[in-house]
Design an enzyme around this catalytic site. Sequence first.
Site, mmCIF file in Angstrom:
data_model
loop_
_atom_site.group_PDB
_atom_site.id
_atom_site.type_symbol
_atom_site.label_atom_id
_atom_site.label_comp_id
_atom_site.label_asym_id
_atom_site.label_seq_id
_atom_site.Cartn_x
_atom_site.Cartn_y
_atom_site.Cartn_z
ATOM 1 N N GLU A 130 0.778 -1.229 0.000
ATOM 2 C CA GLU A 130 0.000 0.000 0.000
ATOM 3 C C GLU A 130 0.818 1.293 0.000
ATOM 4 O O GLU A 130 0.364 2.303 -0.530
ATOM 5 C CB GLU A 130 -0.922 0.006 1.237
ATOM 6 C CG GLU A 130 -2.002 -1.062 1.221
ATOM 7 C CD GLU A 130 -3.023 -0.826 0.120
ATOM 8 O OE1 GLU A 130 -3.442 0.326 -0.095
ATOM 9 O OE2 GLU A 130 -3.381 -1.817 -0.556
ATOM 10 N N SER A 176 -40.931 -42.985 29.108
ATOM 11 C CA SER A 176 -40.379 -43.858 30.140
ATOM 12 C C SER A 176 -39.134 -43.290 30.811
ATOM 13 O O SER A 176 -38.731 -43.775 31.875
ATOM 14 C CB SER A 176 -40.045 -45.232 29.541
ATOM 15 O OG SER A 176 -41.211 -45.857 29.078
#
Length: 793
Positions: A88, A461
Site C-alpha cells: 500500500e 419412560s
Amino acid sequence: MFSKWWHYALALTISLGVVGTALAGLAAALIYPKLPPLEALTDYKPKLPLRVYTADDALIGEFGEERRAFIAIAKVPAYMKQAIIAAEDERFYTHGGVDTLGVLRAAGSNLMSGGAKEGASTITMQVARNFFLSNEKTFTRKLSEAMLAMKIEHNLSKDKILELYINQIYLGQRAYGFEAAARTYFGKPMHELSLAEFAMLAGLPKAPSRYNPVVNFPRAKARQEYVLKRMLTLKFIDQPTWQAAVSQKLVIRTARQSTDVSADYAAEMVRQALFEKYGEAIYSSGFKAITTLRRKQQAAANQAVWQGIADYDQRYGYRGPEKQIALPTDKATRVAAVASALEDLAPVSDMQPAVIVSVAKQLIRAQLQDGKEVEISGNSLKWVGNWVAAKKGRQLVPGAVVRVQATGGKPQWRLVQLPEVEAALVALDPNDGAITALVGGFDFNRNKFNRVTQAWRQPGSSFKPFIYSAALEKGYTPATIIEDTPISLSAEEAGGTPWEPKNYDGSTSGPVRMRSALTKSLNLVSVRILQGIGPDYARDYIRRFGFDPARHPPYLTMALGAGSATPLQMAAAYGVFANGGFRVKPYLIDRVYDKDGRLLMQANPEKAGGNAPRVIDPRNAWLMTAMMQDVVRYGTAARASQLGRSDIAGKTGTTNDARDTWFAGYSPDQVAITWMGFDQPRSLGRHETGSQSALPIWINFMDTALKGRPQKGWPMPPGIISVKIDPATGTHRSDSVVDELLDDLLRDNAPGMLEYFYQEFPPPEAGASGMEDDPGAAPAPGAPAPTVPGVAP
C-alpha cells in the site's frame, strides 16, 4: 518543429502548474480551518462485537454489525506490517502524509497507460478517508484528504497511524481490521499466520470484493504473489523465503466457517442473556463471554446429533430431490443455469446444494454452486438405488436439485437430503451444573428453535426413575414384588378417559421385582407403583428434581411420562441421581469481560456436597443409580455396554406412538440427554424407540466425553444394607452366606442374589405371609414418607 512544440507544451504546463498551485493554495486556506478534529483518532474506540467462547477458548459466536478485533501495534507481527507497507505505501515511514514521489509515479503511469487509473493514496490518506471522508472522486474531497493526512501526521506518530489503519480498514466478509480478517479467512489469530497468509491479507485493502479469496481464490492468489514480490524487491524478505511463501498451499475458510466449533444455539442463549442485562451495548462494546462448553465435547455432540439424524433418514429412505430445473444442453449455458438455480440455496451443515447433470446405473454426476462437478458411485448409490433404477415416477433425472456431502480424507461424494426429523443433546457436569455441550437442533441457520430449552415434550419412560425414587421413600425396595398383569383404569384415574395401559411389546410377566421392572421398562408395573404411592404425592415429590408440577397432572398417566419437560430440565433432574442427591442449577455463562479485560460477570454455581441443596436421601440416589446401571447392562439400553464402562447408568424413553424418543444417561461427572422427534409431533415410525434412535446419539457422544477418564463409580453411602434374596419372591434367603462378589455374578435365574435396601426397610424373610406383613412392600397409598435428615421435603 518538434522542439518548438515541446517548448510550447512546457510553457503551458508551467503556467498551468502555477495557476493550479495558486488555486490549490487558495482551496487549502479555505479547507484547512474546516478540517474535523482528530478526537476520533486520538481517542479511538472501534465498534467491537460481542464474542462468545468455550471454556477452552474456541470461538463459538460473534454478534455485531462488524467483525472487528482490536490489536495494538506492538503485537502486530513484523511480516504483517511489512506486507501492508509493500502493498500500500512503501515510503510510509518517510513521507509527511502525502507521497509526492508516489503521486508523480501514478500520474506518469496514468498518462502512459491511458486506461485504468493508478491511485497514490498513502496509508495516512486512507486513514483520513476511512474515519472522516466519503469515497467520492472530486478535487475538493481529494484535497481535503491530503490536508487531513498532513494534519494527522503532525499530531500522531507513524506507529499510531499504522495501528489505526490495521484496525479500521474494511477487508471483506464483514471483517474490519486485519486481526478480524485473520480469523475470518484463516480461522486463527494474526500471530499464528504464515508469511503467505500475511501477504494474502495485505492484498485485500486495494479491492476487498475483487481480491476476496472466498469469492475468487485465483485472483486473490495473484494479488498475494504481487505483494510477496514487492516484499522481495523492498528487501523485507530474501529469495528462499519468497519462494517458500509463494509455494505454500493456503486453506481459506468459507463464510459459514467463521467460528472454531459450531455451537450456534448456545451462543444465541448467551446473546439473549447479555442483551437482557446490558442492552444494545453488547454489539459494539467488545464484550468477551466465556461459556462452560468444552470444545471437544461440543464437536462430539454436533457429530453425534448429525449422525443420529442421518441414520434415521437412512432407515426410512430417500424422499427425492428438492426441485427440478430445465437443464440446457450447451455446457456454458448449463453452468450458468445451475449457478442461478443454486444461488438462494445455502449449505446446511456440510450438505451442499447441487444439480444432477447426468445419471447412469453406476454413476451420478452433479454440479456444485462453484461449477465443480462431483461423482457419486459405488456404495454411495445404494441409498438412492430405487430412484436411479426407476423407469418412471420416483426417478432421478438430470436437472434434479439435490444435496451432496463429501466424506473421508480424499473426498468421496454421496447423495444426502435435508432431514425432516430433529434431535437435540445437552450435557452437563452434575457436580456444579456447568453445561459442557449443547445442540438445539440439526442446523441453527435453518431453524433457530432451541429444542434443548424450548421444546416441551413428553419424556415417556425416561420419567419413570422419578416415580421409582418417590416409591423408595414410601417403603418400596428394589426387591419389592409388583404384579405385571393387565389393569383397567377409570376416567378419573387416567385423567379424562378410561385407560388400559400396556407394556411396549404387549406382553405380561406376572410378579416381578421393582429392579427388573425398571430394567425392562415395564409400563404396567410403573402404573401400579404410582397407584400405590399416590399421584398427588409423586407430583409433589418431583418438585425436588426441578420439575414444574403444573406440567405433570396428578393422574396415573404420569407414571409413563405423560407430562412435559425440556431436555435441559431432564439433564438437571438426572444430575440429582448422578451427584448423590443434590440439585444444582444448569448454567452456561462462566465469565464476561469488557474490551479491556475487566471482569463484568462471574458465575457462582452451587456445588454438590457444598452449597447446593440436598433434595433426596443419598441412599435413594445410590439405589436408583444401581437400578439404572442394570438398564445399561442388561435392559433396554444394553447396547451402551459397547462403551466398556461400568460407571454409567440411564434410562430409555419412548412416548405413545413413538412421537418422542429419549435417552437420559450419566456417569459420576457427566450427564447427557438425547431426544429425537418431529417439531410438529407425529410418529417416528413403528419400530422407533429410545434405544433405537436416541441411545446411539448418546453413545457416540459419551464415547468422546468419557475418553481418558478413569472409571470411578458411586461409593455406597451409610445406611444401606446388602442382603441375599430369592429373586423370584424378593425375600431374604438366610440359608446362604452373603458374598458381595455374587452381585455381579448371580442374576435373576440364580437361586440367590444380592440386593440393597435402606436399613429400615429390609426384605421380608422367606415364607412371610404376604404383602400386608411384608416390611419391604408398599405402604398404603397416602402413607407419610419416612423422615430423612437433611432432605428437603
